[in-house]
Scaffold this active site. Sequence first.
Site, PDB file in Angstrom:
ATOM      1  N   CYS A 136       0.857  -1.194   0.000  1.00 48.12           N
ATOM      2  CA  CYS A 136       0.000   0.000   0.000  1.00 48.12           C
ATOM      3  C   CYS A 136       0.888   1.237   0.000  1.00 48.12           C
ATOM      4  O   CYS A 136       1.708   1.424   0.895  1.00 48.12           O
ATOM      5  CB  CYS A 136      -0.890  -0.005   1.230  1.00 48.12           C
ATOM      6  SG  CYS A 136      -1.757   1.544   1.445  1.00 48.12           S
ATOM      7  N   CYS A 161       0.731   4.844   0.297  1.00 48.12           N
ATOM      8  CA  CYS A 161       0.890   5.908   1.287  1.00 48.12           C
ATOM      9  C   CYS A 161       1.162   5.351   2.685  1.00 48.12           C
ATOM     10  O   CYS A 161       2.086   5.790   3.366  1.00 48.12           O
ATOM     11  CB  CYS A 161      -0.324   6.823   1.290  1.00 48.12           C
ATOM     12  SG  CYS A 161      -1.890   5.960   1.490  1.00 48.12           S
TER      13      CYS A 161
END
Length: 145
Positions: free
Chosen positions: A52, A54
Site C-alpha cells: 500500500c 501511502c
Amino acid sequence: MEMDFNLFMNDVVRQARQEIETAGYSQLQTPEEVEETFAKKGTTLVMINSVCGCAGGIARPAAAHAIHNDKRPDQLVTVFAGQDKEATAKARSFFTGYPPSSPSFALLKDGELLTMVERHEIEGHDPMSVVNKLQSYFDEYCEEV
C-alpha cells in the site's frame, strides 16, 4: 506504451521486502517460522508489511527509525500481507481483538499480544508520529538494550 503489471508489482514487492530487511527485521514467510518465532521468550515487534503506497511508505521508515531507542524489542520480524499469505494469517491469529490491517505493527511478549498500531494510526500520519507511538510502547514493555 505497455507495462507488464506483474513485473512492476514484483519490483515494488522486492523493494518493500528489502527496505524492511535492511532495517534489521527478519522475514517470516511460513506459518512454521511464525510459530517458532512467536514461541520465543521476550518481546517481539511484528511489522505487517504491505505494498500500500501511502501507508506502507510511512510504516517502513517508521519501523526503521523506531528501533533506535534505549528500550526496544528482543526480536524484529515482518510478515508480508498479500504475499506470504499463510504466514500473515498465522501471525494475525495471535492478534485477537484486532481486525486484519496492513500495514500495521504488533508488539508481543512471550507470544502474547500486548498492543497494536493499526493502519488507521499510520495512514495520514507522519512517520515521526508512528515512531513516537512505537517508542512509547517500547518504553512501556521492553527492556533496555
